[in-house]
Design an enzyme around this catalytic site. Structure first.
Site, PDB file in Angstrom:
ATOM      1  N   GLU A   8       4.608  -4.788   7.417  1.00 13.97           N
ATOM      2  CA  GLU A   8       3.825  -3.714   8.038  1.00 13.97           C
ATOM      3  C   GLU A   8       4.289  -3.353   9.447  1.00 13.97           C
ATOM      4  O   GLU A   8       4.197  -2.195   9.855  1.00 13.97           O
ATOM      5  CB  GLU A   8       2.333  -4.097   8.064  1.00 13.97           C
ATOM      6  CG  GLU A   8       1.634  -4.006   6.712  1.00 13.97           C
ATOM      7  CD  GLU A   8       1.749  -5.269   5.870  1.00 13.97           C
ATOM      8  OE1 GLU A   8       2.524  -6.182   6.237  1.00 13.97           O
ATOM      9  OE2 GLU A   8       1.052  -5.343   4.847  1.00 13.97           O
ATOM     10  N   GLU A  42      -0.408  -9.356  -0.512  1.00  8.33           N
ATOM     11  CA  GLU A  42      -1.844  -9.591  -0.304  1.00  8.33           C
ATOM     12  C   GLU A  42      -2.586  -9.653  -1.641  1.00  8.33           C
ATOM     13  O   GLU A  42      -3.500 -10.458  -1.827  1.00  8.33           O
ATOM     14  CB  GLU A  42      -2.420  -8.485   0.590  1.00  8.33           C
ATOM     15  CG  GLU A  42      -1.884  -8.563   2.020  1.00  8.33           C
ATOM     16  CD  GLU A  42      -2.174  -7.301   2.827  1.00  8.33           C
ATOM     17  OE1 GLU A  42      -1.795  -6.191   2.396  1.00  8.33           O
ATOM     18  OE2 GLU A  42      -2.789  -7.418   3.902  1.00  8.33           O
ATOM     19  N   ALA A  79       0.874  -1.171   0.000  1.00  3.12           N
ATOM     20  CA  ALA A  79       0.000   0.000   0.000  1.00  3.12           C
ATOM     21  C   ALA A  79       0.911   1.222   0.000  1.00  3.12           C
ATOM     22  O   ALA A  79       2.055   1.163   0.472  1.00  3.12           O
ATOM     23  CB  ALA A  79      -0.888  -0.026   1.238  1.00  3.12           C
ATOM     24  N   GLY A 130       0.738  -4.959   0.861  1.00  2.42           N
ATOM     25  CA  GLY A 130      -0.419  -5.039  -0.031  1.00  2.42           C
ATOM     26  C   GLY A 130      -0.117  -5.755  -1.338  1.00  2.42           C
ATOM     27  O   GLY A 130      -1.032  -6.282  -1.984  1.00  2.42           O
TER      28      GLY A 130
HETATM   29  N1  CAA Z   1       4.577   3.228  -0.791  1.00  2.00           N
HETATM   30  C1  CAA Z   1       4.968   4.379  -1.348  1.00  2.00           C
HETATM   31  N2  CAA Z   1       6.137   4.529  -2.024  1.00  2.00           N
HETATM   32  C2  CAA Z   1       6.940   3.446  -2.100  1.00  2.00           C
HETATM   33  C3  CAA Z   1       6.597   2.211  -1.530  1.00  2.00           C
HETATM   34  C4  CAA Z   1       5.345   2.120  -0.854  1.00  2.00           C
HETATM   35  N3  CAA Z   1       4.903   0.970  -0.320  1.00  2.00           N
HETATM   36  N4  CAA Z   1       7.593   1.339  -1.771  1.00  2.00           N
HETATM   37  C5  CAA Z   1       8.537   2.016  -2.464  1.00  2.00           C
HETATM   38  N5  CAA Z   1       8.137   3.287  -2.676  1.00  2.00           N
HETATM   39  C6  CAA Z   1       8.854   4.354  -3.373  1.00  2.00           C
HETATM   40  C7  CAA Z   1      10.025   4.871  -2.559  1.00  2.00           C
HETATM   41  O1  CAA Z   1       9.591   5.834  -1.608  1.00  2.00           O
HETATM   42  C8  CAA Z   1      10.910   5.468  -3.629  1.00  2.00           C
HETATM   43  O2  CAA Z   1      10.370   6.712  -4.008  1.00  2.00           O
HETATM   44  P1  CAA Z   1      11.380   7.955  -4.345  1.00  2.00           P
HETATM   45  O3  CAA Z   1      12.196   7.472  -5.508  1.00  2.00           O
HETATM   46  O4  CAA Z   1      10.439   9.067  -4.678  1.00  2.00           O
HETATM   47  O5  CAA Z   1      12.195   8.158  -3.115  1.00  2.00           O
HETATM   48  C9  CAA Z   1      10.702   4.512  -4.799  1.00  2.00           C
HETATM   49  O6  CAA Z   1       9.466   3.828  -4.551  1.00  2.00           O
HETATM   50  C10 CAA Z   1      11.781   3.463  -4.931  1.00  2.00           C
HETATM   51  O7  CAA Z   1      11.897   2.814  -3.680  1.00  2.00           O
HETATM   52  P2  CAA Z   1      13.297   2.650  -2.896  1.00  2.00           P
HETATM   53  O8  CAA Z   1      14.196   3.783  -3.220  1.00  2.00           O
HETATM   54  O9  CAA Z   1      12.974   2.407  -1.465  1.00  2.00           O
HETATM   55  O10 CAA Z   1      13.846   1.334  -3.615  1.00  2.00           O
HETATM   56  P3  CAA Z   1      14.856   0.264  -2.986  1.00  2.00           P
HETATM   57  O11 CAA Z   1      15.253  -0.625  -4.122  1.00  2.00           O
HETATM   58  O12 CAA Z   1      15.919   0.909  -2.205  1.00  2.00           O
HETATM   59  O13 CAA Z   1      13.953  -0.583  -1.939  1.00  2.00           O
HETATM   60  C11 CAA Z   1      11.977  -1.765  -1.226  1.00  2.00           C
HETATM   61  C12 CAA Z   1      12.879  -1.368  -2.419  1.00  2.00           C
HETATM   62  C13 CAA Z   1      12.733  -2.742  -0.331  1.00  2.00           C
HETATM   63  C14 CAA Z   1      10.764  -2.470  -1.821  1.00  2.00           C
HETATM   64  C15 CAA Z   1      11.582  -0.505  -0.429  1.00  2.00           C
HETATM   65  O14 CAA Z   1      11.085   0.449  -1.327  1.00  2.00           O
HETATM   66  C16 CAA Z   1      10.533  -0.750   0.610  1.00  2.00           C
HETATM   67  O15 CAA Z   1      10.831  -1.289   1.661  1.00  2.00           O
HETATM   68  N6  CAA Z   1       9.275  -0.338   0.333  1.00  2.00           N
HETATM   69  C17 CAA Z   1       8.197  -0.390   1.290  1.00  2.00           C
HETATM   70  C18 CAA Z   1       7.679  -1.792   1.450  1.00  2.00           C
HETATM   71  C19 CAA Z   1       6.586  -1.826   2.501  1.00  2.00           C
HETATM   72  O16 CAA Z   1       6.792  -1.491   3.650  1.00  2.00           O
HETATM   73  N7  CAA Z   1       5.386  -2.269   2.079  1.00  2.00           N
HETATM   74  C20 CAA Z   1       4.253  -2.388   2.975  1.00  2.00           C
HETATM   75  C21 CAA Z   1       3.427  -1.152   2.922  1.00  2.00           C
HETATM   76  S1  CAA Z   1       2.165  -1.147   4.165  1.00  2.00           S
HETATM   77  C22 CAA Z   1       0.925  -2.068   3.540  1.00  2.00           C
HETATM   78  O17 CAA Z   1       0.998  -2.621   2.451  1.00  2.00           O
HETATM   79  C23 CAA Z   1      -0.298  -2.131   4.435  1.00  2.00           C
HETATM   80  C24 CAA Z   1      -1.404  -3.004   3.983  1.00  2.00           C
HETATM   81  O18 CAA Z   1      -1.347  -4.192   4.063  1.00  2.00           O
HETATM   82  C25 CAA Z   1      -2.652  -2.409   3.573  1.00  2.00           C
END
Ligand code: CAA
Length: 260
Positions: A134, A114, A66, A111
């Site tokens: 999460e 999921e 998400a 998400g």
């Molecule tokens: N939401 C919003 N933006 C996201 C994102 C997310 N879930 N995942 C990645 N992005 C964005 C980053 O902010 C970044 O944006 P900018 O270039 O503008 O800074 C871009 O995508 C590229 O990401 P990274 O620079 O972080 O890329 P990386 O290769 O270094 O890392 C990753 C990749 C390990 C996937 C890392 O991006 C990450 O950990 N992302 C978040 C994963 C996460 O926590 N997901 C769960 C979300 S909560 C959820 O899903 C709740 C639910 O069940 C409803």
């Protein structure tokens, strides 16, 4: 229909639905979820489409979760509604009469994991990574991850993944039963389409009733579920494809299914 965050392509009897926000690793915000719901509805009604393939744009991610930037400022009521919206769209995928195959091309986190779990079959690139991270953000899965993960891989492994937020690779995801197949990265779409076309060549009503029998039956006591299966089995005999399938077998020729 035009979408801002999705691409829809059709070829043969397949529809390929691509989440298209690569700059945010295809993260799901409310607009993307709404579009996903609309696209699934559209493809459900499209008679040419027999199987739907869901994937993510770019080399890196299927869906990285998400959208955290979108969620950051939500109050509890809005957050609950966001979770319910995601659940509604994912339920729509799960109960879509047409088989939905996830082609997991990279990160399937939160998400994204999921979403993959709401699909019927998961085929992953060897580069794919999975997790429910999460707890690193101070929240729990909200798009039914606590439920679908526990049902797919068992309560113990689901708790381990959700409590630790650990990421696992495709090999481990395969070992625990989270995905159906691992394929070389550059063959992901070809292999997924191959499976999609194989399913599309079968008797359509039978495939659709099998999906219902499995999904609905798993929510019932076994005896009731078995009876439910027998009802759908009987219903297949109202189709031309049952007559054709059995006649073709006995005549030792390939069947010519009409999808009805
Ligand atoms: N939401 C919003 N933006 C996201 C994102 C997310 N879930 N995942 C990645 N992005 C964005 C980053 O902010 C970044 O944006 P900018 O270039 O503008 O800074 C871009 O995508 C590229 O990401 P990274 O620079 O972080 O890329 P990386 O290769 O270094 O890392 C990753 C990749 C390990 C996937 C890392 O991006 C990450 O950990 N992302 C978040 C994963 C996460 O926590 N997901 C769960 C979300 S909560 C959820 O899903 C709740 C639910 O069940 C409803």
């Amino acid at each position: 229909m035009q979408f801002n965050n999705l691409l829809v392509q059709k070829e043969n009897n397949l529809a390929i639905l691509t989440i298209n926000r690569p700059a945010a690793l295809n993260a799901l915000n409310a607009d993307t979820l709404h579009e996903l719901g609309q696209a699934i509805q559209m493809l459900t009604e499209d008679q040419e489409v027999k199987v739907i393939i869901l994937t993510g744009a770019g080399e890196k991610a299927f869906v990285a979760g998400a959208d955290i930037a979108f969620m950051q400022q939500l109050d509890p009521i809005a957050a609950r509604q966001f979770a319910l919206t995601g659940q509604m769209v994912f339920n729509q995928i799960e109960s879509c009469p047409k088989p939905v195959i996830a082609a997991i091309n990279g990160y399937a986190l939160g998400g994204g994991c999921e979403l993959a779990m709401a699909c019927d079959i998961r085929i992953a690139s060897e580069k794919a990574k999975f997790g429910q991270p999460e707890v690193n953000l101070g929240v729990i899965p909200g798009f039914a991850g606590t439920q679908r993960l526990a049902r797919l891989v068992g309560k113990g492994k689901a708790k381990e993944l959700i409590f630790t937020g650990d990421m696992i690779d495709a090999q481990e995801a395969y070992q625990i039963g989270l995905i159906n197949q691992i394929v070389p990265h550059d063959q992901l779409m070809d292999q997924t389409k191959k499976m999609g076309l194989k399913i599309a060549s079968k008797a359509l009503v039978a495939v659709q009733l099998a999906k219902r029998a499995i999904n609905e039956g798993l929510e019932m006591p076994l005896e009731q579920a078995n009876y439910h299966e027998a009802n759908y089995f009987g219903l297949c005999f109202a189709t031309n494809d049952q007559k054709e399938g059995m006649a073709a077998f006995l005549a030792k020729r390939p069947p010519q299914f009409q999808g009805k």
